[in-house]
Design a protein around this motif. Structure first.
Motif, PDB file in Angstrom:
ATOM      1  N   LEU A  97       0.836  -1.205   0.000  1.00 13.71           N
ATOM      2  CA  LEU A  97       0.000   0.000   0.000  1.00 13.71           C
ATOM      3  C   LEU A  97       0.866   1.248   0.000  1.00 13.71           C
ATOM      4  CD1 LEU A  97      -2.959  -0.790   2.391  1.00 13.71           C
ATOM      5  CD2 LEU A  97      -3.104  -0.165   0.001  1.00 13.71           C
ATOM      6  N   GLU A 149      -0.496  -7.077  -9.965  1.00 10.56           N
ATOM      7  CA  GLU A 149      -1.674  -7.916  -9.772  1.00 10.56           C
ATOM      8  C   GLU A 149      -1.312  -9.349  -9.405  1.00 10.56           C
ATOM      9  OE1 GLU A 149      -4.298  -7.426 -13.141  1.00 10.56           O
ATOM     10  OE2 GLU A 149      -3.945  -5.269 -13.011  1.00 10.56           O
ATOM     11  N   LEU A 196      -2.349 -12.510  -2.043  1.00 10.88           N
ATOM     12  CA  LEU A 196      -2.369 -11.773  -0.781  1.00 10.88           C
ATOM     13  C   LEU A 196      -3.783 -11.605  -0.246  1.00 10.88           C
ATOM     14  CD1 LEU A 196      -0.994  -9.717   1.258  1.00 10.88           C
ATOM     15  CD2 LEU A 196      -1.597  -7.970  -0.419  1.00 10.88           C
ATOM     16  N   ARG A 235      -0.726  -9.476  -5.753  1.00 10.36           N
ATOM     17  CA  ARG A 235      -1.950  -9.228  -4.985  1.00 10.36           C
ATOM     18  C   ARG A 235      -2.906 -10.422  -5.032  1.00 10.36           C
ATOM     19  NH1 ARG A 235      -1.403  -3.802  -7.098  1.00 10.36           N
ATOM     20  NH2 ARG A 235      -3.170  -3.990  -8.506  1.00 10.36           N
ATOM     21  N   ARG A 236      -2.779 -11.243  -6.087  1.00 11.63           N
ATOM     22  CA  ARG A 236      -3.609 -12.437  -6.156  1.00 11.63           C
ATOM     23  C   ARG A 236      -3.249 -13.414  -5.034  1.00 11.63           C
ATOM     24  NH1 ARG A 236      -3.168 -13.027 -11.519  1.00 11.63           N
ATOM     25  NH2 ARG A 236      -4.797 -11.459 -11.740  1.00 11.63           N
ATOM     26  N   GLY A 276     -12.272   1.583   5.226  1.00 14.84           N
ATOM     27  CA  GLY A 276     -11.223   0.625   4.877  1.00 14.84           C
ATOM     28  C   GLY A 276     -11.498  -0.149   3.598  1.00 14.84           C
ATOM     29  N   THR A 277     -12.642   0.068   2.961  1.00 16.26           N
ATOM     30  CA  THR A 277     -12.927  -0.652   1.725  1.00 16.26           C
ATOM     31  C   THR A 277     -11.981  -0.248   0.610  1.00 16.26           C
ATOM     32  OG1 THR A 277     -15.195  -0.266   2.405  1.00 16.26           O
ATOM     33  CG2 THR A 277     -14.883  -1.492   0.393  1.00 16.26           C
ATOM     34  N   ILE A 279     -11.982  -0.384 -11.514  1.00 15.82           N
ATOM     35  CA  ILE A 279     -12.819  -0.171 -10.327  1.00 15.82           C
ATOM     36  C   ILE A 279     -13.211   1.295 -10.235  1.00 15.82           C
ATOM     37  CG2 ILE A 279     -12.866  -0.288  -7.814  1.00 15.82           C
ATOM     38  CD1 ILE A 279     -10.982  -2.633  -7.942  1.00 15.82           C
ATOM     39  N   VAL A 306     -18.739  -3.499  -9.633  1.00 17.63           N
ATOM     40  CA  VAL A 306     -18.544  -2.231  -8.931  1.00 17.63           C
ATOM     41  C   VAL A 306     -19.770  -1.339  -9.091  1.00 17.63           C
ATOM     42  CG1 VAL A 306     -17.109  -0.181  -8.755  1.00 17.63           C
ATOM     43  CG2 VAL A 306     -16.068  -2.370  -9.287  1.00 17.63           C
ATOM     44  N   PHE A 355     -14.162  -8.660  -5.219  1.00 18.86           N
ATOM     45  CA  PHE A 355     -13.015  -7.785  -5.419  1.00 18.86           C
ATOM     46  C   PHE A 355     -11.720  -8.579  -5.405  1.00 18.86           C
ATOM     47  CE2 PHE A 355     -15.429  -3.839  -4.011  1.00 18.86           C
ATOM     48  CZ  PHE A 355     -15.422  -3.319  -5.288  1.00 18.86           C
ATOM     49  N   ALA A 356     -11.654  -9.585  -4.526  1.00 15.47           N
ATOM     50  CA  ALA A 356     -10.437 -10.387  -4.431  1.00 15.47           C
ATOM     51  C   ALA A 356     -10.312 -11.351  -5.605  1.00 15.47           C
ATOM     52  CB  ALA A 356     -10.424 -11.141  -3.106  1.00 15.47           C
ATOM     53  N   ARG A 415      -3.775   5.802  -5.090  1.00 16.18           N
ATOM     54  CA  ARG A 415      -2.626   5.097  -4.505  1.00 16.18           C
ATOM     55  C   ARG A 415      -1.763   6.055  -3.697  1.00 16.18           C
ATOM     56  NH1 ARG A 415      -2.662  -0.032  -5.630  1.00 16.18           N
ATOM     57  NH2 ARG A 415      -3.495  -0.740  -7.626  1.00 16.18           N
ATOM     58  N   GLN A 457      -9.309  -1.352   9.933  1.00 15.38           N
ATOM     59  CA  GLN A 457     -10.739  -1.110   9.760  1.00 15.38           C
ATOM     60  C   GLN A 457     -11.377  -2.357   9.161  1.00 15.38           C
ATOM     61  OE1 GLN A 457      -9.033   1.807   7.586  1.00 15.38           O
ATOM     62  NE2 GLN A 457     -10.279   3.505   8.346  1.00 15.38           N
ATOM     63  N   ASN A 458     -12.676  -2.471   9.369  1.00 15.36           N
ATOM     64  CA  ASN A 458     -13.348  -3.705   8.995  1.00 15.36           C
ATOM     65  C   ASN A 458     -13.635  -3.836   7.508  1.00 15.36           C
ATOM     66  OD1 ASN A 458     -13.492  -5.048  11.417  1.00 15.36           O
ATOM     67  ND2 ASN A 458     -15.221  -3.803  12.099  1.00 15.36           N
ATOM     68  N   ALA A 459     -13.621  -2.721   6.790  1.00 12.72           N
ATOM     69  CA  ALA A 459     -13.998  -2.736   5.377  1.00 12.72           C
ATOM     70  C   ALA A 459     -15.376  -3.367   5.196  1.00 12.72           C
ATOM     71  CB  ALA A 459     -12.952  -3.462   4.519  1.00 12.72           C
ATOM     72  N   GLU A 505      -8.852   0.433   0.791  1.00  9.92           N
ATOM     73  CA  GLU A 505      -7.631  -0.392   0.895  1.00  9.92           C
ATOM     74  C   GLU A 505      -7.837  -1.715   0.162  1.00  9.92           C
ATOM     75  OE1 GLU A 505      -6.888  -0.958   5.028  1.00  9.92           O
ATOM     76  OE2 GLU A 505      -5.511   0.743   5.173  1.00  9.92           O
ATOM     77  N   GLN A 506      -8.997  -2.318   0.366  1.00 12.53           N
ATOM     78  CA  GLN A 506      -9.263  -3.601  -0.275  1.00 12.53           C
ATOM     79  C   GLN A 506      -9.310  -3.455  -1.799  1.00 12.53           C
ATOM     80  OE1 GLN A 506      -9.315  -6.558   1.190  1.00 12.53           O
ATOM     81  NE2 GLN A 506      -8.940  -5.635   3.177  1.00 12.53           N
ATOM     82  N   MET A 507      -9.848  -2.323  -2.259  1.00 10.69           N
ATOM     83  CA  MET A 507      -9.897  -2.101  -3.709  1.00 10.69           C
ATOM     84  C   MET A 507      -8.488  -1.951  -4.268  1.00 10.69           C
ATOM     85  SD  MET A 507     -13.002   0.554  -4.097  1.00 10.69           S
ATOM     86  CE  MET A 507     -14.630   0.145  -3.519  1.00 10.69           C
ATOM     87  N   LEU A 508      -7.630  -1.239  -3.529  1.00  7.48           N
ATOM     88  CA  LEU A 508      -6.262  -1.038  -3.990  1.00  7.48           C
ATOM     89  C   LEU A 508      -5.496  -2.356  -4.013  1.00  7.48           C
ATOM     90  CD1 LEU A 508      -6.853   1.978  -3.738  1.00  7.48           C
ATOM     91  CD2 LEU A 508      -4.664   2.251  -2.631  1.00  7.48           C
ATOM     92  N   LEU A 509      -5.882  -3.289  -3.128  1.00  2.78           N
ATOM     93  CA  LEU A 509      -5.141  -4.541  -3.041  1.00  2.78           C
ATOM     94  C   LEU A 509      -5.779  -5.648  -3.870  1.00  2.78           C
ATOM     95  CD1 LEU A 509      -4.175  -4.506   0.710  1.00  2.78           C
ATOM     96  CD2 LEU A 509      -2.736  -4.047  -1.252  1.00  2.78           C
ATOM     97  N   ALA A 510      -6.881  -5.320  -4.529  1.00  4.00           N
ATOM     98  CA  ALA A 510      -7.541  -6.338  -5.342  1.00  4.00           C
ATOM     99  C   ALA A 510      -6.653  -6.697  -6.529  1.00  4.00           C
ATOM    100  CB  ALA A 510      -8.876  -5.808  -5.838  1.00  4.00           C
ATOM    101  N   PRO A 511      -6.630  -7.979  -6.910  1.00  2.00           N
ATOM    102  CA  PRO A 511      -5.799  -8.376  -8.046  1.00  2.00           C
ATOM    103  C   PRO A 511      -6.471  -8.012  -9.364  1.00  2.00           C
ATOM    104  CG  PRO A 511      -6.885 -10.286  -7.135  1.00  2.00           C
ATOM    105  CD  PRO A 511      -7.284  -9.131  -6.277  1.00  2.00           C
ATOM    106  N   GLN A 512      -6.940  -6.796  -9.446  1.00  2.00           N
ATOM    107  CA  GLN A 512      -7.648  -6.313 -10.629  1.00  2.00           C
ATOM    108  C   GLN A 512      -7.175  -4.900 -10.895  1.00  2.00           C
ATOM    109  OE1 GLN A 512     -10.498  -8.479 -11.179  1.00  2.00           O
ATOM    110  NE2 GLN A 512     -11.299  -8.951  -9.182  1.00  2.00           N
ATOM    111  N   PRO A 513      -7.284  -4.436 -12.137  1.00  2.00           N
ATOM    112  CA  PRO A 513      -6.834  -3.070 -12.407  1.00  2.00           C
ATOM    113  C   PRO A 513      -7.682  -2.047 -11.646  1.00  2.00           C
ATOM    114  CG  PRO A 513      -7.668  -4.134 -14.403  1.00  2.00           C
ATOM    115  CD  PRO A 513      -7.734  -5.142 -13.346  1.00  2.00           C
TER     116      PRO A 513
END
Lengths: 246, 202, 222
Positions: B50, B68, B74, B71-72, C79-80, C94, C8, B99-100, C218, B80-82, C82-90
Motif C-alpha cells: 500500500l 496484480e 495476498l 496481490r492475487r 477501509g474498503t 474499479i 462495482v 473484489f479479491a 494510490r 478497519q473492517n472494510a 484499501e481492499q480495492m487497492l489490493l484487489a488483483p484487478q486493475p
C-alpha cells in the motif's frame, strides 16, 4: 547504504551550490532590468496610436510569457519528481509556484491598467486575459493542495498530478475560451499587435523577459533552499549549516 | 517466500524503523510486536504494497512484491473492517470476495458466515451488528480465501473468547497447509502446533 | 474486466439506493440554485432566456462538486478503499465503475431535471432538448474530471473547499461547450459543433482520467 547516502546527499550538495549561484542570478537580473527599462523608456519610440501608454507592455508581455512558461517548467519538475522519485525536483516545483502565480497576477494587473488607459475598460473578457485568469486559478489550486497536505511526500506527488493534469488542460482551456470569445464578441480587440512593433520595442521586451528569467531562477533557488532546510531539519547537513550560521 | 530487505519506514518526519530484514517461508507465522506508534501497521502496509518503503525492498517469490500477480496471492485485513454499514453481512462477504477475484456461491458464503457464528444474521444490514460481529464478517474471508499470504492487522480485536479460538485454529490450519501469516496483536497468541516467530519494533 | 466493472457499478448503485437521501440532496440543491436566479435577476423573461443555459450549467457544476466529495470518502473511512487497492484487478476499472455509478445517481438526474427547470426560464421546447443533450454529454465529463480532485483531496483537511478550487477551473471547457450549445441554438446556429466538442471531451476524459484517478488514490493511501 550506498543508495541511502546518494539520496541524502543530493540536497546537501545542492544547497551550497545554489547558495553560490543565487547572487549571480540576482546580479544578472538587476543588470538586465536596468538595460531593459532603459530600452523600454528611452530608446523605444512612442507608439503612433497609443502614445506612451503602450510602454506597459514591457512589463505586461514578459510577465505573461513567464506565467505560462513557469507553469510548464513547474509541471515538468513535478512530473520528474513523480516518476523518478527525486526529492529535489519536487522541491523545485514547489519553489516555482509562487513566482509563477506572482507573474500571472502582474500580467493581469498590468493588463487591466493598459486596458483602462488604452480602451477605457479595466477588464475585457478577451481570450488571453480570461486564460490568464484561469491560469491564476490553476496556480492557486496547486499551492493550496500542496499546502493542505501535511505529509511532504504525498504533497509532492498529489501536487505533481494536479500540475500535470493542469498542463494537459491549459491548451484545451485556451482553445475553449477562444472559441467562446469569438462566438460572443466577434473579432475582439487584440492586445498584442505584432506587425506595428518596432525592432527596439521587441528588443526591450526580450531583455525584460530575460531579466524576469534570471529573477525567477534566483528566487526559485532561494525558495528551494528554504524548503530543503525545513524538510530535512533533522539531518546532519542541515544541523551543520545552522551551526555555521549561528 | 516473502522477503523484506533492509526496510526503512518514515511517517511524517519520524523514522519508525530502519534496517529491518526478515524472510518468511511457507508454513511460518510471524507476529509483529511493539508499543503503540512503533510502526506495526505501517510495516504491514509496506508488506502488502500500500505504501512504498523509504529504503529497502520487499520481494515475493524472488520478484518485487507488487502488481496484480502478487496481490492475487495476498489477503490483507486491515485495522478497519472494510464492512459497508448499509449492506448485509452476506452482501459484504460476497462483494469482498468478488473484489479479491474469488467469487463465492451463496451456499459457500452462508456456510462461512454460519461458521463465524453469524447464523440468522446473514441478512441484517451491518449497521445493526455489534463491533465484534462486524469483525466476524470481515474475518469470514479467512475461511474462504485461497491466498497463501495473509497479512492481518489486529485480527483478534473486539472478538470474544470463542471467536478468538476459532481464528487461532484457522491460522494453525493455514500454516499447516504451507500458508504464511504476518500479523500484529496485543493479545497472547496461541496457535496450536505453531511457534510464532516474533519481531519487536520499538 | 467487464464483469468487474459491473460488480462495482452494481455495488455502488445498491449503496446509493440504501442511502437515497444523499441522492436527493444533490438534486434539490441543483433545483434551488437554479430557481434562485430569477429572484436575483428579476422576472424579465427576455433576460432569463438569455442567462438560462449558463445558469443551469453553473448550477450543475456546483451540484456535481458537492456530490463528488462522497465519491471515495466513505470507502476511504471504512477501509474498503484499501481492499480495492489490493484487489488483483486493475484499479482504474474499479475507479471507472465507481465514476459511472456516481454519474448515474448524480449527473443523470440533473440532466433529466434540467428541461423542467428550463421551462422556468421560458426556453423553447427544442432548446430544452439541446440542454438535455448537452448535460447528458457534459455531466459525465464533470464526474470523470472531478474524480481526480476527489482522490487528490481524500482525507485532507478542508477537503471540500479545496476540491472546488482544484476542479472548477478544469470544468471550464465543459461549461463553455455545454452552455454554448444551447446559446448557439437559441441564436439560430446549429449546436452540433458544441455537442461534438463535448463528446470529444467525454471520450478523452473517459480514457485518461480513470488511470490518473487510480494513481491519485494510490498516492492518497500511502
Amino acid at each position: 547504504m550506498a543508495i541511502n547516502l546518494f539520496k541524502f546527499s543530493s540536497p546537501a550538495t545542492f544547497y551550497p551550490v545554489a547558495g553560490k549561484l543565487i547572487p549571480v542570478f540576482y546580479g544578472l537580473a538587476a543588470i538586465l532590468t536596468v538595460i531593459g527599462l532603459y530600452l523600454s523608456f528611452f530608446v523605444a519610440p512612442t507608439d503612433a496610436t497609443q502614445g506612451e501608454v503602450y510602454r506597459i507592455i514591457f512589463i505586461h508581455v514578459p510577465a505573461a510569457w513567464m506565467s505560462m512558461f513557469i507553469y510548464l517548467v513547474m509541471a515538468g519538475w513535478a512530473g520528474l519528481g513523480l516518476i523518478l522519485n527525486t526529492r529535489l525536483s519536487s522541491m523545485m516545483a514547489q519553489a516555482l509556484a509562487p513566482t509563477g502565480a506572482m507573474f500571472t497576477f502582474v500580467a493581469l494587473v498590468t493588463g487591466a491598467f493598459w486596458g483602462k488607459l488604452a480602451w477605457g475598460t479595466w477588464w475585457d473578457w478577451d481570450a488571453r486575459m480570461t486564460s490568464e485568469l484561469i491560469l491564476l486559478f490553476l496556480y492557486i489550486g496547486y499551492m493550496s493542495l500542496t499546502a493542505a497536505i501535511d505529509d511532504v511526500r504525498r504533497a509532492d506527488k498529489a501536487g505533481a498530478i494536479l500540475a500535470l493534469v493542469g498542463a494537459v488542460n491549459v491548451p484545451i482551456i485556451y482553445f475553449s475560451v477562444k472559441w467562446w470569445n469569438t462566438l460572443h464578441q466577434g473579432a475582439s480587440v487584440s492586445l498584442i499587435r505584432a506587425p506595428s512593433m518596432a525592432k527596439t520595442m521587441l528588443l526591450g521586451m526580450l531583455v525584460m523577459a530575460l531579466a524576469a528569467w534570471m529573477y525567477s531562477i534566483a528566487v526559485a533557488l532561494s525558495r528551494a533552499r528554504l524548503i530543503m532546510l525545513e524538510r530535512e531539519k533533522n539531518s546532519a547537513w542541515v544541523q551543520d549549516v545552522l551551526e555555521k550560521k549561528s | 517466500m516473502l522477503e523484506a530487505d533492509n526496510l526503512t519506514c518514515q511517517r511524517g518526519e519520524r523514522i519508525l524503523f530502519t534496517g529491518l530484514s526478515f524472510t518468511l517461508a511457507p508454513g511460518e507465522l510471524l507476529q509483529i510486536g511493539g508499543p503503540n506508534g512503533s510502526g506495526k501497521t505501517s510495516l504491514l502496509k509496506l508488506l502488502c504494497g500500500l505504501s512504498p518503503p523509504l529504503e529497502g525492498a520487499i520481494r515475493w517469490q524472488g520478484a518485487a512484491a507488487r502488481g496484480e500477480d502478487f496481490r492475487r496471492n495476498l489477503l490483507y485485513l486491515g485495522h478497519q473492517n472494510a464492512v459497508k454499514e448499509e449492506l448485509t453481512a452476506l452482501e459484504n462477504l460476497h462483494i469482498a470476495s468478488d473484489f479479491a477475484g474469488e467469487p463465492l456461491t451463496d451456499t459457500q458464503a452462508l456456510a462461512a458466515l454460519a461458521h463465524m457464528g453469524l447464523a440468522g444474521r446473514e441478512h441484517l444490514p451491518a449497521k445493526v451488528l455489534s463491533q465484534g460481529q462486524k469483525r466476524r464478517v470481515t474475518l469470514a474471508r479467512l475461511l474462504v480465501s485461497r491466498a497463501p499470504l495473509w497479512i492481518l492487522d489486529e485480527p483478534l480485536t473486539a472478538l470474544d473468547v470463542l471467536a478468538v479460538e476459532l481464528i487461532q485454529s484457522r491460522l494453525a490450519q493455514h500454516v499447516a497447509q504451507q500458508g504464511m501469516v504476518v500479523l500484529t496483536t496485543h493479545q497472547a497468541l496461541q496457535v496450536p502446533g505453531v511457534t510464532p516467530r516474533r519481531i519487536e519494533l520499538c | 474486466m467487464g464483469k468487474l466493472l459491473l460488480t462495482v457499478i452494481r455495488r455502488d448503485l445498491l449503496l446509493a439506493y440504501r442511502r437515497r437521501a444523499d441522492v436527493l440532496t444533490t438534486l434539490f440543491f441543483f433545483v434551488i440554485v437554479v430557481s434562485l436566479f430569477p429572484l436575483g435577476v428579476g422576472p424579465e423573461m427576455k433576460t432569463l432566456r438569455l442567462i438560462a443555459p449558463g445558469v443551469v450549467w453553473v448550477a450543475a457544476l456546483l451540484a456535481s462538486m458537492l456530490s463528488l466529495q462522497r465519491l471515495f470518502a466513505a470507502d476511504y473511512q471504512d477501509g474498503t478503499l484499501e481492499q480495492m487497492l489490493l484487489a488483483p484487478q486493475p484499479l482504474a476499472v474499479i475507479v471507472l465503475g465507481k465514476i459511472i455509478a456516481h454519474w448515474m445517481v448524480s449527473g443523470l438526474p440533473l440532466a433529466l431535471m434540467a428541461p423542467l427547470l428550463g421551462l422556468q426560464f421560458d426556453l423553447p421546447p427544442e432548446a430544452l432538448l439541446v440542454l438535455f443533450a448537452a448535460l447528458l454529454l457534459g455531466t459525465p465529463v464533470l464526474s470523470l474530471i472531478g474524480a481526480i480532485g476527489a482522490a487528490l483531496t481524500l482525507g485532507v483537511r478542508g477537503g471540500g473547499v479545496l476540491l472546488s478550487l482544484l476542479v472548477l477551473p478544469l470544468y471550464i471547457p465543459a461549461l463553455i461547450f455545454g452552455a454554448g450549445a444551447v446559446e448557439a441554438y437559441i441564436a439560430g446556429v446549429s449546436p452540433e459543433g458544441h455537442l461534438s466538442l463535448l463528446a470529444a471531451l467525454l471520450i478523452f476524459s473517459g480514457l485518461a482520467t480513470p488511470w490518473v484517478t487510480a494513481l491519485a488514490l494510490r498516492i492518497a493511501m500511502e
